[in-house]
Design an enzyme around this catalytic site. Structure first.
Site, PDB file in Angstrom:
ATOM      1  N   LYS A 107       0.857  -1.192   0.000  1.00 23.94           N
ATOM      2  CA  LYS A 107       0.000   0.000   0.000  1.00 23.94           C
ATOM      3  C   LYS A 107       0.885   1.230   0.000  1.00 23.94           C
ATOM      4  O   LYS A 107       2.037   1.175   0.442  1.00 23.94           O
ATOM      5  CB  LYS A 107      -0.879   0.015   1.258  1.00 23.94           C
ATOM      6  CG  LYS A 107      -2.139   0.826   1.091  1.00 23.94           C
ATOM      7  CD  LYS A 107      -3.189   0.057   0.326  1.00 23.94           C
ATOM      8  CE  LYS A 107      -4.444   0.844   0.074  1.00 23.94           C
ATOM      9  NZ  LYS A 107      -5.512  -0.012  -0.478  1.00 23.94           N
ATOM     10  N   GLY A 219     -20.798   6.440   2.312  1.00 22.55           N
ATOM     11  CA  GLY A 219     -19.733   6.768   1.356  1.00 22.55           C
ATOM     12  C   GLY A 219     -20.314   6.815  -0.034  1.00 22.55           C
ATOM     13  O   GLY A 219     -21.076   5.923  -0.436  1.00 22.55           O
ATOM     14  N   TYR A 220     -19.996   7.874  -0.777  1.00 19.07           N
ATOM     15  CA  TYR A 220     -20.548   7.974  -2.135  1.00 19.07           C
ATOM     16  C   TYR A 220     -19.449   8.324  -3.120  1.00 19.07           C
ATOM     17  O   TYR A 220     -19.606   9.137  -4.015  1.00 19.07           O
ATOM     18  CB  TYR A 220     -21.690   9.009  -2.165  1.00 19.07           C
ATOM     19  CG  TYR A 220     -22.815   8.593  -3.092  1.00 19.07           C
ATOM     20  CD1 TYR A 220     -23.604   7.482  -2.804  1.00 19.07           C
ATOM     21  CD2 TYR A 220     -23.076   9.296  -4.265  1.00 19.07           C
ATOM     22  CE1 TYR A 220     -24.624   7.088  -3.651  1.00 19.07           C
ATOM     23  CE2 TYR A 220     -24.099   8.912  -5.120  1.00 19.07           C
ATOM     24  CZ  TYR A 220     -24.864   7.811  -4.807  1.00 19.07           C
ATOM     25  OH  TYR A 220     -25.881   7.405  -5.650  1.00 19.07           O
ATOM     26  N   GLY A 221     -18.298   7.684  -2.922  1.00 19.24           N
ATOM     27  CA  GLY A 221     -17.206   7.828  -3.884  1.00 19.24           C
ATOM     28  C   GLY A 221     -17.304   6.691  -4.880  1.00 19.24           C
ATOM     29  O   GLY A 221     -18.402   6.226  -5.213  1.00 19.24           O
ATOM     30  N   ASN A 222     -16.154   6.197  -5.324  1.00 22.81           N
ATOM     31  CA  ASN A 222     -16.155   5.111  -6.299  1.00 22.81           C
ATOM     32  C   ASN A 222     -16.987   3.934  -5.796  1.00 22.81           C
ATOM     33  O   ASN A 222     -17.942   3.489  -6.432  1.00 22.81           O
ATOM     34  CB  ASN A 222     -14.700   4.691  -6.578  1.00 22.81           C
ATOM     35  CG  ASN A 222     -14.608   3.415  -7.388  1.00 22.81           C
ATOM     36  OD1 ASN A 222     -15.047   2.355  -6.951  1.00 22.81           O
ATOM     37  ND2 ASN A 222     -14.059   3.489  -8.582  1.00 22.81           N
ATOM     38  N   GLY A 224     -18.999   3.469  -2.983  1.00 20.12           N
ATOM     39  CA  GLY A 224     -20.368   3.680  -2.520  1.00 20.12           C
ATOM     40  C   GLY A 224     -21.327   3.993  -3.651  1.00 20.12           C
ATOM     41  O   GLY A 224     -22.445   3.456  -3.711  1.00 20.12           O
TER      42      GLY A 224
HETATM   43  P1  NAD Z   1     -13.466   7.697  -2.650  1.00 19.23           P
HETATM   44  O1  NAD Z   1     -12.448   8.692  -2.254  1.00 19.23           O
HETATM   45  O2  NAD Z   1     -13.880   7.592  -4.069  1.00 19.23           O
HETATM   46  O3  NAD Z   1     -14.791   7.927  -1.782  1.00 19.23           O
HETATM   47  C1  NAD Z   1     -14.810   8.018  -0.390  1.00 19.23           C
HETATM   48  C2  NAD Z   1     -16.210   8.449   0.031  1.00 19.23           C
HETATM   49  O4  NAD Z   1     -16.292   8.424   1.473  1.00 19.23           O
HETATM   50  C3  NAD Z   1     -16.568   9.865  -0.385  1.00 19.23           C
HETATM   51  O5  NAD Z   1     -17.932   9.913  -0.776  1.00 19.23           O
HETATM   52  C4  NAD Z   1     -16.400  10.675   0.909  1.00 19.23           C
HETATM   53  O6  NAD Z   1     -17.215  11.831   0.958  1.00 19.23           O
HETATM   54  C5  NAD Z   1     -16.856   9.640   1.912  1.00 19.23           C
HETATM   55  N1  NAD Z   1     -16.395   9.904   3.267  1.00 19.23           N
HETATM   56  C6  NAD Z   1     -15.174  10.335   3.669  1.00 19.23           C
HETATM   57  N2  NAD Z   1     -15.174  10.507   5.012  1.00 19.23           N
HETATM   58  C7  NAD Z   1     -16.403  10.152   5.444  1.00 19.23           C
HETATM   59  C8  NAD Z   1     -17.024  10.119   6.707  1.00 19.23           C
HETATM   60  N3  NAD Z   1     -16.363  10.484   7.810  1.00 19.23           N
HETATM   61  N4  NAD Z   1     -18.307   9.694   6.780  1.00 19.23           N
HETATM   62  C9  NAD Z   1     -18.976   9.333   5.669  1.00 19.23           C
HETATM   63  N5  NAD Z   1     -18.456   9.361   4.445  1.00 19.23           N
HETATM   64  C10 NAD Z   1     -17.190   9.771   4.333  1.00 19.23           C
HETATM   65  O7  NAD Z   1     -12.912   6.290  -2.098  1.00 19.23           O
HETATM   66  P2  NAD Z   1     -13.339   4.838  -2.573  1.00 19.23           P
HETATM   67  O8  NAD Z   1     -12.383   4.386  -3.623  1.00 19.23           O
HETATM   68  O9  NAD Z   1     -14.802   4.793  -2.819  1.00 19.23           O
HETATM   69  O10 NAD Z   1     -12.971   3.997  -1.258  1.00 19.23           O
HETATM   70  C11 NAD Z   1     -13.878   3.897  -0.166  1.00 19.23           C
HETATM   71  C12 NAD Z   1     -13.410   2.771   0.762  1.00 19.23           C
HETATM   72  O11 NAD Z   1     -13.333   1.562   0.012  1.00 19.23           O
HETATM   73  C13 NAD Z   1     -12.013   2.966   1.371  1.00 19.23           C
HETATM   74  O12 NAD Z   1     -11.983   2.367   2.651  1.00 19.23           O
HETATM   75  C14 NAD Z   1     -11.116   2.188   0.415  1.00 19.23           C
HETATM   76  O13 NAD Z   1      -9.913   1.790   1.026  1.00 19.23           O
HETATM   77  C15 NAD Z   1     -12.024   1.014   0.113  1.00 19.23           C
HETATM   78  N6  NAD Z   1     -11.682   0.311  -1.113  1.00 19.23           N
HETATM   79  C16 NAD Z   1     -11.706   0.926  -2.332  1.00 19.23           C
HETATM   80  C17 NAD Z   1     -11.397   0.203  -3.475  1.00 19.23           C
HETATM   81  C18 NAD Z   1     -11.482   0.799  -4.856  1.00 19.23           C
HETATM   82  O14 NAD Z   1     -11.298   0.053  -5.823  1.00 19.23           O
HETATM   83  N7  NAD Z   1     -11.775   2.078  -5.004  1.00 19.23           N
HETATM   84  C19 NAD Z   1     -11.019  -1.156  -3.372  1.00 19.23           C
HETATM   85  C20 NAD Z   1     -11.014  -1.749  -2.120  1.00 19.23           C
HETATM   86  C21 NAD Z   1     -11.361  -1.012  -0.994  1.00 19.23           C
END
Ligand code: NAD
Length: 417
Positions: A107, A219-222, A224
């Site tokens: 990581k 969570g509403y990133g990738n 969520g």
């Molecule tokens: P991202 O940056 O695209 O989205 C993160 C989301 O979480 C955003 O909507 C943000 O507003 C929200 N957020 C941040 N702090 C918050 C809080 N305190 N309360 C509520 N919401 C909050 O990230 P992502 O890629 O969607 O990753 C989210 C999680 O999934 C992380 O733990 C990451 O390690 C895990 N993950 C992601 C992937 C991937 O392929 N993207 C793969 C495995 C695990």
């Protein structure tokens, strides 16, 4: 109330300790697996747009590469710490092992606030990060990918920097790339898609019909947002609540993903979306729903709120959303937990497919990618569920047992311990 240790690496080590105990793991092997094999700490000076230079702290951790090259994303976050990176690198090791893909765990991270940086500054930071780790990464050593606040655009800059340094094309050095540069079809939604396949399997065990099953997504990133889109459109879930860092929204009749996405695109947030009620992140986690998907950050289900969780299934799409103390409470309540490094393995499984496709320069379409993802992650789910039943342990310990056994075997076969 006892105070919980929320240091993610302390949590990752405590989880391993519990599994080592059940496995009666050799103490020397246990000691070896408790620590990262290699770490790189470095500073990245970046020329900012105002012509000043700012220095950022970067990390790359190669936790264990006994089963293959280290694999894991890079986060850009103001609260990044070396212990977060260590924990995530440990979880990557167990994730690639439980998924049975021939990779280890790593990581990376940079302490920075990308929201306060311009695209040009981000490009210089991304290239600077790669200049620092170029010697230590590659298809046979360590393969980075996107994570929180990094994306295909950033992977493209890093790939270009690496290829400029080495003087050859090697697209498999980094995954999560744009399609034009050798990315895989279906990579962006892969983590959510994989999680939904595991939810489908857990629902069978809980005799829960997915069609109309009420769901809350934090969570509403990738991760969520795709959990909402694919959950609603392909699995028939009724997503009643979603949230981001600014707060959440609720509608008992279900939230239409297209409406929420459009609102988020316009305002940058999900709150105040027409036809919904605003709720807090705390309220979202305690809603009366069938499925709860923590898909944001660590330490969301803790001693404080675990007893109030009412979902039947907790699908941990985020890494480390549940503390060990909360884990015990959820298990005692009979909630089926799909542990993070199984639930969110879809991303790394498709990253591995991306490396395979880069290797033979022949690309699959999205339906082929998702079909192969389904097979891999469902097999992993079944191995964990079988372990949980046969050893009478909870699903997280079971996932550790499957993963740690595989890593320990590789370490033993190499004669390291
Ligand atoms: P991202 O940056 O695209 O989205 C993160 C989301 O979480 C955003 O909507 C943000 O507003 C929200 N957020 C941040 N702090 C918050 C809080 N305190 N309360 C509520 N919401 C909050 O990230 P992502 O890629 O969607 O990753 C989210 C999680 O999934 C992380 O733990 C990451 O390690 C895990 N993950 C992601 C992937 C991937 O392929 N993207 C793969 C495995 C695990």
């Amino acid at each position: 109330m006892t105070k919980e240790n929320l240091n993610p690496f302390a949590i990752a080590q405590a989880q391993l300790d519990e599994a080592a105990d059940v496995l009666q793991l050799d103490p020397h092997m246990h000691a070896f697996l408790r620590e990262p094999m290699r770490e790189f700490h470095f500073t990245i000076p970046v020329r900012m747009d105002d012509d000043t230079t700012q220095t950022f702290q970067g990390f790359r951790v190669q936790y264990n590469d006994a089963r293959g090259p280290a694999k894991g994303g890079i986060r850009f976050h103001p609260d990044e710490t070396i212990d977060t990176v260590r924990a995530l690198a440990a979880w990557m090791t167990w994730k690639t092992a439980v998924s049975d893909i021939p990779l280890g765990g790593g990581k990376g991270g940079v302490i920075c606030d990308p929201r306060k940086m311009t695209q040009d500054e981000l490009e210089r930071l991304s290239r600077g990060y790669m200049r620092n780790i170029a010697r230590y990464v590659g298809i046979t050593q360590d393969v980075p990918a996107p994570d929180v606040n990094t994306n295909p655009r950033i992977m493209a800059w890093m790939l270009d920097e690496y290829e400029t340094i080495t003087g050859r094309r090697e697209p498999g050095v980094i995954t999560g790339k744009p399609l034009e540069l050798g990315g895989s079809a279906g990579r962006t939604p892969a983590t959510a898609m994989g999680g939904l396949f595991t939810i489908r399997e857990a629902a069978k065990l809980k005799s829960l019909n997915l069609e109309g099953a009420t769901t809350a997504v934090q969570g509403y990133g990738n991760v969520g947002s795709y959990a909402h889109i694919l959950g609603q459109k392909q699995f028939g879930l009724k997503v009643v609540a979603v949230s981001d860092e600014y707060g959440g929204i609720y509608n008992a009749n279900g939230l239409d993903c297209d409406v929420v996405l459009e609102h988020q695109r316009k305002t940058g947030k999900v709150i105040d979306c027409p036809g919904t009620d605003n709720i807090s992140n705390e309220e979202l986690l305690e809603l009366e729903v069938d499925i709860l998907i923590p898909g944001a950050i660590e330490n969301q289900l803790t001693l404080k709120n675990a007893d109030s969780v009412k979902a039947k299934i907790v699908a941990e799409l985020a890494n480390g959303p549940t503390t060990p103390e909360a884990d015990n409470i959820l298990n005692d309540k009979g909630i089926y937990i799909i542990p993070d490094f199984l639930c969110n393995a879809g991303g790394v499984i498709v990253s591995y497919f991306e490396m395979v496709q880069n290797g033979y320069q022949y690309y699959w379409d999205e339906s082929m990618v998702h079909q192969r993802l389904d097979k891999k992650i469902t097999t992993a789910f079944q191995a964990v569920n079988h372990m949980s039943q046969s050893k009478n342990v909870d699903t997280r310990v079971a996932a550790y047992l499957v993963a740690v056994n595989r890593v320990a075997n590789a370490v033993r076969l190499r004669g390291w311990v």
